[in-house]
Design an enzyme around this catalytic site. Structure first.
Site, PDB file in Angstrom:
ATOM      1  N   GLU A 144      -5.841  -7.385  -1.374  1.00 44.18           N
ATOM      2  CA  GLU A 144      -6.404  -7.402   0.332  1.00 44.18           C
ATOM      3  C   GLU A 144      -7.497  -6.770   0.289  1.00 44.18           C
ATOM      4  OE1 GLU A 144      -3.219  -5.824   3.186  1.00 44.18           O
ATOM      5  OE2 GLU A 144      -4.800  -4.564   3.916  1.00 44.18           O
ATOM      6  N   GLU A 199       0.847  -1.267   0.138  1.00 50.07           N
ATOM      7  CA  GLU A 199       0.024   0.119   0.073  1.00 50.07           C
ATOM      8  C   GLU A 199       0.958   1.062   0.084  1.00 50.07           C
ATOM      9  OE1 GLU A 199      -2.994   0.070   3.057  1.00 50.07           O
ATOM     10  OE2 GLU A 199      -4.421  -1.689   2.065  1.00 50.07           O
TER      11      GLU A 199
END
Ligand code: IDC
Length: 478
Positions: A396, A304
């Site tokens: 995710e 991320e």
């Protein structure tokens, strides 16, 4: 943290091949009694902490097919005990240990392997046994021929282990590649992979053991196992060799069970991937070399990114991808997107910054992450727009809010998964762990035990995810 981590030790006992055996030699042997060829090899691996350990035992039958088996070995030290075993009926008398096959793993064809394991305790040291027997034959890694010719020649060992429910996701789909905006299997047909992500392996390593991975592969029927290797927060940066080794071992465990393994370089804080560029190159060089010959490894190079521009992420990707390609040219690579892999949305942007300036590499996909209680219609609309132009993978997501905690929002989660199913976008749910937080699928304390199947060990989120993941995949095969 439950157990202080220690380095896994691997001992390969007599892992020989049967290459020298030919029908000609067998046929020339005089033989009054019909007997079977026997032979076996065993690999015994342990992870230990102070006073306790987990052992993983892989048995390979090198002889004729058997319908059931008994494994025997002796602990070198008197203080070593089997406390709880799985995938076999375990017993111990003095230092002598016996494991008997159970209904679903008794049949072992020539060349077939099965994996069993146990938790143990020890006082003093914990040496590995040095000799094993299978149905009374010492496992030397070679074969004792029968005294009459076998009616069928020995078969080639299978490339993927047999699974109780039939063929595995990797067995069916093989090497994947990106085709247009989809992920395609070996028949060139779009597929969706559904599975679970680990929590940080630096904290929840004890949740990933033979019994839990069996449950994921067999009870959950998961296609995918994402291995979240944090870079910071006591992760990779504190012990690069140790974490590389742990990731490699988990890839092997997923492979043994016919699941795709996604290697997640879990950068998060700081959000600039360039901060970890050299670490990423070192890490991906190592893991891609190790797994180059496998057909089930997917590389996720930046979990991320946040607080950085798309062009910075693209620059990072264009330096890391060639490192992987040098070893493993055909593997799918997934690139994280701006603002916690939100395609930029969480920082006021959108997918067009990627579509207008894509990463200069082929066979790649872009990551999208969501947390169902925080991210709703506007994010779903953006995914639908992006999916028409970019290959996406939800590497995710949580059923809860963006903190990873709070109540599961099953209405929003259902809307999300229905959308992903319709668009054939693969996903991994955060997390297959027993952390006391809403996103964890396993109830707190589960990973201290040995039972991982069924709903009784699951949280609200876990029950929901298991029901979604275990429905038939119907992968196309032509
Ligand atoms: C969370 C974990 C939590 C942990 C925290 C910090 O659930 O237990 O304390 O990380 O390491 C992400 C990240 C993922 C987060 C998750 C939930 O990829 O690491 O896990 N999340 O906050 N992005 C959005 C949400």
């Amino acid at each position: 943290m439950k157990h202080p981590p220690s380095r896994p030790r691997r001992l390969l006992v007599a892992a020989g091949a049967i290459g020298a055996l030919t029908l000609g030699t067998l046929a020339s042997l005089p033989a009054p009694n019909a007997m079977a060829a026997t032979g076996c090899s065993v690999s015994y691996t342990t992870n230990s902490w102070s006073g306790g350990f987990t052992a993983s035992v892989t048995i390979t039958n090198l002889g004729d097919a058997v319908n059931d088996w008994t494994l025997g070995f002796t602990f070198p030290n008197s203080g070593q005990r089997v406390t709880q075993g799985w995938s076999a009926t375990w017993s111990q008398s003095g230092s002598a240990v016996t494991a008997r096959s159970v209904s679903w793993n008794g049949a072992l064809a020539t060349g077939a392997s099965t994996n069993i394991g146990f938790n143990g305790s020890f006082t003093g040291s914990n040496p590995s046994p040095t000799s094993f027997t299978l149905n009374g034959t010492v496992c030397t890694g070679s074969v004792t021929p029968p005294t009459t010719p076998p009616t069928t020649p020995p078969t080639t060992p299978p490339t993927t282990p047999p699974s109780p429910g039939g063929q595995t996701p990797v067995g069916i789909n093989g090497q994947l590649r990106v085709c247009g905006v989809n992920l395609c299997n070996q028949y060139g047909r779009p597929i969706q992979l559904r599975g679970m992500s680990t929590h940080g392996i630096q904290w929840f390593g004890n949740c990933y053991n033979p019994a839990s991975l069996d449950a994921l592969a067999i009870d959950w029927r998961a296609d995918l196992f994402r291995i979240a290797m944090y870079v910071q927060e006591q992760g990779y940066e504190t012990d690069p060799a140790g974490f590389t080794n742990r990731v490699n071992n988990l890839v092997e465990e997923a492979t043994r069970r016919g699941m795709y393994a996604m290697i997640d370089f879990h950068l998060l804080t700081p959000g600039d991937p360039m901060f970890n560029l050299e670490r990423a190159k070192t890490f991906f060089a190592a893991v891609s070399a190790r797994h180059a010959a496998k057909n089930n490894v997917i590389y996720e190079i930046a979990n991320e990114p946040n607080g950085v521009s798309w062009s910075t992420i693209k620059n990072y990707a264009e330096q890391v991808i060639p490192v992987i390609r040098a070893n493993d040219p055909d593997a799918v690579v997934i690139v994280g997107t701006r603002a916690w892999s939100s395609l930029g949305v969480s920082e006021g942007s959108n997918h067009t910054e990627i579509a207008n300036n894509p990463v200069n590499a082929s066979n790649i996909m872009y990551a999208f992450h969501f947390y169902a209680a925080s991210h709703r219609d506007n994010y779903r609309a953006e995914v639908e727009r992006a999916a028409a132009r970019l290959p996406l993978f939800v590497t995710e997501f949580g059923t809860v809010d963006y903190t990873g905690d709070g109540a599961a929002d099953l209405t929003s989660s259902t809307q999300w998964l229905d959308l992903l199913d319709r668009l054939k976008i693969g996903y991994a749910n955060w997390t297959f762990s027993d952390k006391a937080e809403g996103s964890a699928a396993l109830r707190p304390g589960t990973c201290n035990g040995t039972s991982y199947t069924g709903n009784s060990v699951l949280t609200t989120s876990g029950v929901f995810m298991r029901e979604r993941i275990r429905t038939p995949d119907n992968f196309p095969t032509s």
